[in-house]
Design a protein around this motif. Sequence first.
Motif, PDB file in Angstrom:
ATOM      1  N   GLN A   1      92.258  -9.233  29.101  1.00  0.00           N
ATOM      2  CA  GLN A   1      91.451 -10.397  28.731  1.00  0.00           C
ATOM      3  C   GLN A   1      91.996 -11.122  27.509  1.00  0.00           C
ATOM      4  N   LEU A   2      92.509 -10.377  26.540  1.00  0.00           N
ATOM      5  CA  LEU A   2      92.799 -10.969  25.231  1.00  0.00           C
ATOM      6  C   LEU A   2      94.268 -11.257  24.969  1.00  0.00           C
ATOM      7  N   ILE A   3      95.158 -10.490  25.558  1.00  0.00           N
ATOM      8  CA  ILE A   3      96.582 -10.585  25.213  1.00  0.00           C
ATOM      9  C   ILE A   3      97.318 -11.297  26.344  1.00  0.00           C
TER      10      ILE A   3
ATOM     11  N   LEU B   1      88.278  -4.067  19.615  1.00  0.00           N
ATOM     12  CA  LEU B   1      88.237  -5.532  19.700  1.00  0.00           C
ATOM     13  C   LEU B   1      88.739  -6.160  18.413  1.00  0.00           C
ATOM     14  N   LEU B   2      88.200  -5.712  17.292  1.00  0.00           N
ATOM     15  CA  LEU B   2      88.565  -6.302  15.998  1.00  0.00           C
ATOM     16  C   LEU B   2      90.064  -6.140  15.749  1.00  0.00           C
ATOM     17  N   THR B   3      90.603  -4.971  16.050  1.00  0.00           N
ATOM     18  CA  THR B   3      92.023  -4.720  15.806  1.00  0.00           C
ATOM     19  C   THR B   3      92.907  -5.592  16.681  1.00  0.00           C
ATOM     20  N   LEU B   4      92.570  -5.715  17.963  1.00  0.00           N
ATOM     21  CA  LEU B   4      93.374  -6.552  18.849  1.00  0.00           C
ATOM     22  C   LEU B   4      93.316  -8.013  18.431  1.00  0.00           C
ATOM     23  N   MET B   5      92.147  -8.474  18.005  1.00  0.00           N
ATOM     24  CA  MET B   5      91.996  -9.885  17.647  1.00  0.00           C
ATOM     25  C   MET B   5      92.659 -10.224  16.318  1.00  0.00           C
ATOM     26  N   GLN B   6      92.993  -9.225  15.542  1.00  0.00           N
ATOM     27  CA  GLN B   6      93.735  -9.458  14.305  1.00  0.00           C
ATOM     28  C   GLN B   6      95.236  -9.211  14.491  1.00  0.00           C
ATOM     29  N   SER B   7      95.637  -8.888  15.699  1.00  0.00           N
ATOM     30  CA  SER B   7      97.033  -8.536  15.946  1.00  0.00           C
ATOM     31  C   SER B   7      97.911  -9.766  16.131  1.00  0.00           C
ATOM     32  N   PRO B   8      99.210  -9.643  15.918  1.00  0.00           N
ATOM     33  CA  PRO B   8     100.119 -10.775  16.169  1.00  0.00           C
ATOM     34  C   PRO B   8     100.050 -11.279  17.607  1.00  0.00           C
ATOM     35  N   GLU B   9      99.867 -10.378  18.559  1.00  0.00           N
ATOM     36  CA  GLU B   9      99.863 -10.765  19.970  1.00  0.00           C
ATOM     37  C   GLU B   9      98.695 -11.683  20.294  1.00  0.00           C
ATOM     38  N   TYR B  10      97.586 -11.550  19.583  1.00  0.00           N
ATOM     39  CA  TYR B  10      96.422 -12.403  19.863  1.00  0.00           C
ATOM     40  C   TYR B  10      96.610 -13.825  19.347  1.00  0.00           C
ATOM     41  N   GLN B  11      97.641 -14.053  18.559  1.00  0.00           N
ATOM     42  CA  GLN B  11      97.915 -15.412  18.078  1.00  0.00           C
ATOM     43  C   GLN B  11      98.544 -16.274  19.158  1.00  0.00           C
ATOM     44  N   LEU B  12      98.890 -15.684  20.282  1.00  0.00           N
ATOM     45  CA  LEU B  12      99.597 -16.407  21.351  1.00  0.00           C
ATOM     46  C   LEU B  12      98.659 -16.731  22.501  1.00  0.00           C
TER      47      LEU B  12
END
Length: 492
Positions: free
Chosen positions: A449-451, A480-491
């Motif tokens: 869903q997120l990446i 959730l919080l960790t994935l949304m703060q990850s570099p990959e979620y910036q894309l």
Amino acid sequence: MNPLPSPQEAWDALPANEWNEASARHLLRRTGWAARPDEVTRALKDGLPRTLERLFPERPPAFTKPGPITVLEQTAPELARNARTASSPEERMRIQRELREKSQQAFQDLGVKWLQYAAEPDQAAFAKWAFFLGNIYVVGQDKVRQSNLIYEHQEILFRHALGSAPVLTKAVSRSPAMIVYLDLQASRQGAPNENFARELFELFTLGEGNYTEADIKEAARAFTGYRQLGGQVRIVRAQADLGSKTVFGRTGRFDGDDVIDVVYDQPAAATFLPKELVRFYLSDEPVPDAHMRNLGAWWRATGFDLRRLALRFFSSRLFFAPAYRGAYIKSPVQFYLGLLHDLDLNVTPVPRFVLNSFRQMGQILYQPPNVRGWVGGRLWINSATLSARRQLVQSVFAPFNEAILNADEWVEIAAARAEGRSRFNVNDDALSPYASLEADLLTTRLIDQLIPLGVDDDYRTAVRAFAANQPPEDRARNTLLTLMQSPEYQLC
């Protein structure tokens, strides 16, 4: 980079057998803000053509004028008159301060109301399309200074966003905000201001290298006499140059609309906006000229129809090419609204809670850095803006602090709740779809869903291990919080 489709095949529709979950997520993230599971399911059920018809409707949803803008329009003329006739310098300063405060309040409210409009899933794609056009036909509050004129400029873009590009450009030439922003207000016969003519050619329709300084000087004469007063535009014939002009080798007693017609006869007009589409929606890297010429020739044959351009662009084999999947850095607007969509949250209707984050992330609504708008891409990310994005994520996972609201903010919160928009932070309801999932299934669902980019087994293993090590009651929240703060979620 994966090879692109050939120029002859690039703009053909995506084959039906390639319309799948990954393609639907790519479409929804790029045309809108995120790929919500319910929207992915809907898109797969409807199919690509029907989905695009829904995302770019013939009659786009209206954006209601915010109340403070109406109040400003009603009170500003009287306040301005009172300032001119004030009995003392102190009284004049008090009235001018009141007018500035009303305008600033209206400006902040406009930003929040637009975010609320854009956050609605059924409006996301059109809101983003109008935002894209606003990053071409640029105006800025820092110079215009009148929030009601900024709103009217946005309304012009909304009204014409899916119509004819030449008609849109003509309407923009009569935008009160544009007249102020590019200095048409003082342009007159014998002393034409060249700013609008220059940006018309360079930034709105043709691009650099496709006009001469002589074309600019002659075109500027055609836009003399354009005036706005209180948001009403007229052309003052006594200040307009009605004489003969020569623009792009054609001579006549051209007015501004005539010049715009001549502009759209130039070869570069057919590919300029499609190239901007690529830059805004697809990639920092330009698509080969041969591909763009084919799309441009087709678009010219439609009469420069913006809706048909959108439908073809977003259904094309090139748009869905593997080279463009999960490789584009989110703008702050996309990051914020995508975050809300992914968490099923609403915009908090408190300007200081929301708009300060945009300042820290480097994209202040209605205040682009210059006439070129936001360049974006890799420029969105540096240590400060990445830290601001992480802080934004942290803030929506924190409890909503109602104790610090003032009376006006309480009114806005109550109104939002009355309309069913009350999810301002991540709570048990927001986590409920994930709360009962074990680490393996939680990892798969959240990454899908997120990446947006394909991740390798090592990445999945690391996320799975992190999730498995969390207390069961905190597993969904912390992952959730960790994935949304990850570099990959910036894309996206």
